[in-house]
Write a protein that holds these residues in place. Sequence first.
Motif, PDB file in Angstrom:
ATOM      1  N   LEU A  66       0.820  -1.216   0.000  1.00 27.91           N
ATOM      2  CA  LEU A  66       0.000   0.000   0.000  1.00 27.91           C
ATOM      3  C   LEU A  66       0.851   1.262   0.000  1.00 27.91           C
ATOM      4  N   SER A  67       2.103   1.123   0.352  1.00 28.23           N
ATOM      5  CA  SER A  67       3.021   2.255   0.368  1.00 28.23           C
ATOM      6  C   SER A  67       3.574   2.522  -1.032  1.00 28.23           C
ATOM      7  N   CYS A  68       3.987   3.752  -1.271  1.00 25.54           N
ATOM      8  CA  CYS A  68       4.671   4.061  -2.531  1.00 25.54           C
ATOM      9  C   CYS A  68       5.986   3.301  -2.624  1.00 25.54           C
ATOM     10  N   PHE A  69       6.604   3.059  -1.460  1.00 24.39           N
ATOM     11  CA  PHE A  69       7.923   2.432  -1.435  1.00 24.39           C
ATOM     12  C   PHE A  69       7.933   1.302  -0.402  1.00 24.39           C
ATOM     13  N   PRO A  70       7.414   0.127  -0.788  1.00 23.83           N
ATOM     14  CA  PRO A  70       7.288  -1.004   0.141  1.00 23.83           C
ATOM     15  C   PRO A  70       8.605  -1.462   0.749  1.00 23.83           C
ATOM     16  N   ASP A 106       4.957   8.280   5.293  1.00 22.77           N
ATOM     17  CA  ASP A 106       4.642   7.046   4.562  1.00 22.77           C
ATOM     18  C   ASP A 106       3.124   6.901   4.472  1.00 22.77           C
ATOM     19  N   VAL A 107       2.561   7.400   3.370  1.00 25.51           N
ATOM     20  CA  VAL A 107       1.105   7.411   3.177  1.00 25.51           C
ATOM     21  C   VAL A 107       0.722   6.400   2.099  1.00 25.51           C
ATOM     22  N   LEU A 108      -0.558   6.244   1.852  1.00 23.03           N
ATOM     23  CA  LEU A 108      -1.012   5.322   0.813  1.00 23.03           C
ATOM     24  C   LEU A 108      -0.521   5.774  -0.561  1.00 23.03           C
ATOM     25  N   CYS A 109      -0.190   4.823  -1.398  1.00 22.73           N
ATOM     26  CA  CYS A 109       0.173   5.148  -2.776  1.00 22.73           C
ATOM     27  C   CYS A 109      -1.111   5.370  -3.572  1.00 22.73           C
ATOM     28  N   ALA A 110      -1.277   6.597  -4.070  1.00 21.75           N
ATOM     29  CA  ALA A 110      -2.484   6.937  -4.828  1.00 21.75           C
ATOM     30  C   ALA A 110      -2.328   6.673  -6.316  1.00 21.75           C
ATOM     31  N   CYS A 150       7.309   9.350  -6.300  1.00 19.89           N
ATOM     32  CA  CYS A 150       6.806   8.013  -6.619  1.00 19.89           C
ATOM     33  C   CYS A 150       6.474   7.914  -8.110  1.00 19.89           C
ATOM     34  N   PRO A 151       7.087   6.990  -8.841  1.00 22.45           N
ATOM     35  CA  PRO A 151       6.800   6.861 -10.273  1.00 22.45           C
ATOM     36  C   PRO A 151       5.341   6.497 -10.557  1.00 22.45           C
ATOM     37  N   HIS A 152       4.737   5.706  -9.677  1.00 22.14           N
ATOM     38  CA  HIS A 152       3.330   5.329  -9.865  1.00 22.14           C
ATOM     39  C   HIS A 152       2.423   6.556  -9.760  1.00 22.14           C
TER      40      HIS A 152
END
Length: 348
Positions: A66-70, A106-110, A150-152
């Motif tokens: 769920l993180s941008c950077f697991p 460290d927030v959710l990757c949107a 974050c690339p995503h």
Amino acid sequence: MGAWRNGTEIGRTPGDKSDNKKHGGFYSQDQIKEIVAYASLKHVTIIPEIDMPGHNGAAIASYPYLSCFPEEVTKMNDNIISEKTKELLDSGVKKVVQESWGIKADVLCAGKESTYTFYENVLAEVAALFPSKYIHIGGDECLKDNWKRCPHCQEFIKENNLKDEEELQSSFINHMSDFLNGKGKKIIGWDEILEGKVTPNATVMSWRGVTGGIQAAKQGQEVIMTPREPYYLDYYQVADTINEPLTVGGRGPNTVEDIYLFNPVPSELTESESKNILGIQGNLWTEYISTPNYAEYMLLPRMTAISEVAWSKESDKKDYEEFLQRLKVFKKNYIKMDVNYAKHVFKD
């Protein structure tokens, strides 16, 4: 995993050290149903809050994707880390539940579809458990640092013609709003959701003062006023704090008088716009409050003042001294109920 932290900071943030005590817990579905049913008997509707996309350290510790950077290790304050968590990190575990308060990066990757799928599943479960027409989805205090690198997230911004990370958050909130609308629910969000292009049918909870509430009401949106000054009940309730229990940030005081005399309907609003304000809310955040006894002390009699303001139409005819006389009746109720009320305003 996400229901527990291995320690808690001692003292006010930033604390001195960890208490090394495992703390936490969770509700089963059956327990939730029991609570909802009991509240209904008391004419109370419970509105759940599943905060997103910030404030998700516990979810990320449980499901690092769920993180941008697991693969990045959860940043911990070296002075506030339990022995158990230190062992986990030393063993190669990347994500852990934080043990100190505050806003985390460290927030959710949107930008990943898997994040949306996960939270649709969460909200579907919550929607089935709570009959309230509202579900609060937070939207507050979401740092954008990870999104910017974050690339995503950056690809999502580009593909959806979004202006920036603020619009990325709005896109996320609007997605979840649409999902809940499809289940017959409406969303509530903190006033940060106004910073992008928020869905017009979102109800805004104005906590950083009244500015957000004014903006939303003028736009025709429903508003719940809960400005931290004076409606946050985790703040000190008197100016002389030497004998008072620990409170968040050492903030306040938010006195009974402050709460009673504050007008939650700003004069900047027209009569028509004022009708968009549904009501008010007092917040008791419990980082430092670990017992019912402690909570009662912070709530009463301030909650009584909030209740009268919320339920009275005579907001321009308040008489604090007269209120104190009637508060004596409530004092008798407090004593009869054996609750730990604060005694500052009672002279006898």
